[in-house]
Design an enzyme around this catalytic site. Structure first.
Site, PDB file in Angstrom:
ATOM      1  N   GLY A   1       0.812  -1.219   0.000  1.00 43.57           N
ATOM      2  CA  GLY A   1       0.000   0.000   0.000  1.00 43.57           C
ATOM      3  C   GLY A   1       0.838   1.258   0.000  1.00 43.57           C
ATOM      4  O   GLY A   1       1.609   1.485   0.918  1.00 43.57           O
ATOM      5  N   SER A   2       0.707   2.094  -1.027  1.00 42.77           N
ATOM      6  CA  SER A   2       1.628   3.215  -1.155  1.00 42.77           C
ATOM      7  C   SER A   2       1.181   4.148  -2.275  1.00 42.77           C
ATOM      8  O   SER A   2       0.062   4.029  -2.781  1.00 42.77           O
ATOM      9  CB  SER A   2       3.040   2.681  -1.438  1.00 42.77           C
ATOM     10  OG  SER A   2       2.978   1.653  -2.413  1.00 42.77           O
ATOM     11  N   ARG A   3       2.089   5.052  -2.697  1.00 39.74           N
ATOM     12  CA  ARG A   3       1.763   6.033  -3.720  1.00 39.74           C
ATOM     13  C   ARG A   3       3.023   6.410  -4.496  1.00 39.74           C
ATOM     14  O   ARG A   3       4.128   6.350  -3.949  1.00 39.74           O
ATOM     15  CB  ARG A   3       1.178   7.284  -3.056  1.00 39.74           C
ATOM     16  CG  ARG A   3       0.483   8.235  -4.007  1.00 39.74           C
ATOM     17  CD  ARG A   3      -0.109   9.397  -3.252  1.00 39.74           C
ATOM     18  NE  ARG A   3       0.772  10.550  -3.222  1.00 39.74           N
ATOM     19  CZ  ARG A   3       0.691  11.530  -2.347  1.00 39.74           C
ATOM     20  NH1 ARG A   3      -0.215  11.490  -1.396  1.00 39.74           N
ATOM     21  NH2 ARG A   3       1.510  12.540  -2.406  1.00 39.74           N
TER      22      ARG A   3
END
Length: 232
Positions: A189-191
């Site tokens: 989960g990240s960007r």
């Protein structure tokens, strides 16, 4: 053998960074099954999800010096102007930015949005806020990459999220990258943010879905002719 090959072509391979995690989940599943069958089934579901998370599918990248390609799979959470992180060295004024948020169900292998030379890589330790929040650009753990191209300097920032605890970078300073080439991976989960030069125009909207190595997110000219593609 043809049947086996056909089945294999429909499943993306697991990236080598995920081998240890998948093996750990599998061992835990065997232990849970020994303790109680229902727990074993839950462990099997978790193991399959882990293998799915670390998938590394091949992508077909459109080729063009004027194209900027999505560096990550996920939802475009921001498309507008924002100040870049200081370590990029791109100035203090606002630049165009496209942010792509990756959920735990998206492929987390990141790719370079443009062809060019890696001018700078800077790792910045930080917090683990929800990567979908705008302040995560400043406060979260991140890895910043500057790619120098004839069209200008592009900033690519891998940002750790609420669950992520490790950013992995596959490239190095001085490397020459092709558009769509793998540059890193962020776990769980990240960007990824892309900062664009002034002569490049964003062509995606907020809430649209991007596919790493394939979706065009920006363009430096209005030409829209037929494009060659390369597999990556």
């Amino acid at each position: 053998m043809n049947v086996v090959n056909s089945i294999r072509r429909n499943f993306a391979p697991i990236h080598r960074e995920g081998y240890l995690f998948v093996a750990s989940f599998f061992v835990a599943t065997l232990i849970l099954w020994w303790i109680w069958d229902p727990l074993g089934w839950l462990g099997l579901i978790a193991t399959l999800w882990c293998a799915y998370f670390f998938r590394d599918p091949a992508r077909v990248t459109p080729v063009g010096e004027d194209l900027v390609i999505a560096p990550a799979d996920g939802i475009v959470s921001f498309a507008g102007y924002a100040a870049p992180p200081p370590e990029l060295g791109l100035g203090m004024g606002p630049l165009q930015r496209v942010s792509i948020f990756m959920s735990v169900f998206d492929c987390h292998v990141n790719r370079t949005p443009v062809e060019g030379r890696v001018e700078r890589i800077v790792y910045h330790p930080g917090l683990f806020l929800n990567a979908d929040l705008d302040k995560a650009s400043e406060d979260n753990e991140r890895n910043s990459i500057v790619v120098d191209t004839p069209a200008g300097r592009f900033g690519v920032v891998q940002i750790a999220g609420l669950i992520a605890r490790r950013i992995i970078c596959f490239t190095h300073e001085g490397a020459h990258l092709s558009a769509g080439e793998r540059i890193g991976l962020i776990r769980f989960g990240s960007r990824v943010d892309v900062y664009l030069p002034a002569n490049v125009q964003i062509v995606v909207g907020v809430d649209s879905r991007a596919v790493a190595g394939e979706t065009v997110i920006a363009q430096s000219s209005s030409s829209a002719g037929a494009r060659p593609f390369q597999r990556s």
